[in-house]
Design a protein around this motif. Structure first.
Motif, PDB file in Angstrom:
ATOM      1  N   GLY A  76       0.539  -1.129  -0.282  1.00 40.33           N
ATOM      2  CA  GLY A  76      -0.139   0.090  -0.372  1.00 40.33           C
ATOM      3  C   GLY A  76       0.392   1.055  -0.061  1.00 40.33           C
ATOM      4  N   GLY A  77       2.085   1.405  -0.398  1.00 42.18           N
ATOM      5  CA  GLY A  77       3.074   2.555  -0.084  1.00 42.18           C
ATOM      6  C   GLY A  77       2.265   3.216  -1.126  1.00 42.18           C
ATOM      7  N   PRO A  78       2.666   3.280  -1.786  1.00 38.35           N
ATOM      8  CA  PRO A  78       2.136   4.214  -3.444  1.00 38.35           C
ATOM      9  C   PRO A  78       0.472   5.338  -2.561  1.00 38.35           C
ATOM     10  N   ASN A  79      -0.124   4.285  -2.406  1.00 35.09           N
ATOM     11  CA  ASN A  79      -1.349   5.607  -2.076  1.00 35.09           C
ATOM     12  C   ASN A  79      -1.229   5.877  -0.271  1.00 35.09           C
ATOM     13  N   ARG A  80      -0.230   5.375   0.678  1.00 39.11           N
ATOM     14  CA  ARG A  80      -0.310   5.953   1.870  1.00 39.11           C
ATOM     15  C   ARG A  80       0.883   7.131   1.156  1.00 39.11           C
ATOM     16  N   LEU A 134      -0.299  11.033   2.550  1.00 36.06           N
ATOM     17  CA  LEU A 134       0.634  12.139   2.369  1.00 36.06           C
ATOM     18  C   LEU A 134       0.729  13.903   2.271  1.00 36.06           C
ATOM     19  N   ARG A 135       0.628  12.621   1.228  1.00 37.39           N
ATOM     20  CA  ARG A 135       1.299  14.326  -0.156  1.00 37.39           C
ATOM     21  C   ARG A 135      -0.111  14.951   0.794  1.00 37.39           C
ATOM     22  N   ALA A 136      -1.066  14.435   0.336  1.00 36.40           N
ATOM     23  CA  ALA A 136      -2.437  15.937   0.312  1.00 36.40           C
ATOM     24  C   ALA A 136      -2.696  15.818   1.839  1.00 36.40           C
ATOM     25  N   VAL A 137      -1.811  15.376   2.855  1.00 33.27           N
ATOM     26  CA  VAL A 137      -2.835  15.637   3.828  1.00 33.27           C
ATOM     27  C   VAL A 137      -1.697  16.672   4.294  1.00 33.27           C
ATOM     28  N   ALA A 138      -0.400  16.624   3.982  1.00 30.29           N
ATOM     29  CA  ALA A 138       0.433  17.764   3.807  1.00 30.29           C
ATOM     30  C   ALA A 138       0.273  19.386   3.526  1.00 30.29           C
ATOM     31  N   GLU A 139       0.085  19.301   2.475  1.00 30.31           N
ATOM     32  CA  GLU A 139      -1.114  20.554   1.449  1.00 30.31           C
ATOM     33  C   GLU A 139      -1.750  21.159   2.414  1.00 30.31           C
ATOM     34  N   ARG A 140      -2.939  20.323   2.666  1.00 27.97           N
ATOM     35  CA  ARG A 140      -3.616  20.980   3.950  1.00 27.97           C
ATOM     36  C   ARG A 140      -4.689  19.767   4.352  1.00 27.97           C
ATOM     37  N   PRO A 141      -5.019  19.910   6.065  1.00 29.53           N
ATOM     38  CA  PRO A 141      -5.819  18.721   6.710  1.00 29.53           C
ATOM     39  C   PRO A 141      -6.945  18.349   5.468  1.00 29.53           C
ATOM     40  N   ARG A 142      -7.236  16.931   5.632  1.00 28.61           N
ATOM     41  CA  ARG A 142      -8.835  16.482   4.875  1.00 28.61           C
ATOM     42  C   ARG A 142      -8.909  14.895   5.865  1.00 28.61           C
ATOM     43  N   ASN A 143     -10.137  15.229   5.866  1.00 34.47           N
ATOM     44  CA  ASN A 143     -10.814  14.238   6.538  1.00 34.47           C
ATOM     45  C   ASN A 143     -10.342  12.927   5.735  1.00 34.47           C
ATOM     46  N   ALA A 144     -10.841  11.762   6.369  1.00 33.89           N
ATOM     47  CA  ALA A 144     -11.478  10.583   5.297  1.00 33.89           C
ATOM     48  C   ALA A 144     -11.941  10.570   3.753  1.00 33.89           C
ATOM     49  N   ASP A 170     -10.606  12.795  -2.804  1.00 37.60           N
ATOM     50  CA  ASP A 170      -9.557  13.674  -3.351  1.00 37.60           C
ATOM     51  C   ASP A 170      -8.846  12.918  -4.209  1.00 37.60           C
ATOM     52  N   LEU A 171      -8.493  11.644  -3.769  1.00 38.81           N
ATOM     53  CA  LEU A 171      -7.932  10.943  -4.798  1.00 38.81           C
ATOM     54  C   LEU A 171      -8.519   9.604  -4.998  1.00 38.81           C
ATOM     55  N   ASP A 172     -10.166   9.703  -5.493  1.00 35.66           N
ATOM     56  CA  ASP A 172     -10.176   8.585  -5.842  1.00 35.66           C
ATOM     57  C   ASP A 172     -10.197   7.377  -5.563  1.00 35.66           C
ATOM     58  N   LEU A 173     -10.103   7.301  -3.940  1.00 31.85           N
ATOM     59  CA  LEU A 173      -9.952   6.144  -3.525  1.00 31.85           C
ATOM     60  C   LEU A 173     -11.520   5.218  -2.732  1.00 31.85           C
ATOM     61  N   ASP A 174     -11.106   4.264  -2.755  1.00 33.29           N
ATOM     62  CA  ASP A 174     -12.079   4.084  -2.015  1.00 33.29           C
ATOM     63  C   ASP A 174     -11.893   4.419  -0.456  1.00 33.29           C
ATOM     64  N   TYR A 175     -13.400   4.312   0.188  1.00 31.30           N
ATOM     65  CA  TYR A 175     -13.306   5.366   1.915  1.00 31.30           C
ATOM     66  C   TYR A 175     -12.422   4.334   2.814  1.00 31.30           C
ATOM     67  N   LYS A 176     -13.085   3.017   2.505  1.00 29.44           N
ATOM     68  CA  LYS A 176     -12.353   1.576   3.062  1.00 29.44           C
ATOM     69  C   LYS A 176     -11.000   1.507   2.746  1.00 29.44           C
ATOM     70  N   THR A 177     -10.334   1.946   1.735  1.00 31.78           N
ATOM     71  CA  THR A 177      -9.126   2.527   1.803  1.00 31.78           C
ATOM     72  C   THR A 177      -8.386   3.108   2.288  1.00 31.78           C
TER      73      THR A 177
END
Length: 91
Positions: A14-18, A22-32, A38-45
């Protein structure tokens, strides 16, 4: 901290998604939910990866459980050069 960053962000499937999270929350804090959209990922993922990142002191939650926003920890900000090196390698 550097060993944990390399392991969590590159040593597992899962490294690439992590890295993306990490890059997204470094730009600005976000919730799940925002991260999932924003990342077009499944919520559970996203929830799974956030749990791994929190367990390894890479991101921290601010706020209550459901609406908590995530941001990098101070320890990660202190090692941001390593994070950038990892991001270049993963991309």
């Amino acid at each position: 901290m550097e060993a944990a960053l390399w392991y969590v962000l590159t040593g597992t499937r899962g490294g690439p998604n992590r890295v993306r999270i990490l890059r997204a929350v470094a730009e600005r804090p976000r919730n799940a939910n925002q991260l999932a959209e924003d990342l077009d990922l499944d919520y559970k993922t996203v929830r799974h990866h956030l749990d791994v990142l929190v367990d390894n002191d890479i991101v921290e939650a601010s706020g209550d459980d459901y609406g908590a926003v995530y941001l990098p920890t101070d320890a990660v900000r202190d090692h941001w050069d390593t994070v950038e090196e990892i991001m270049e390698e993963v991309e």
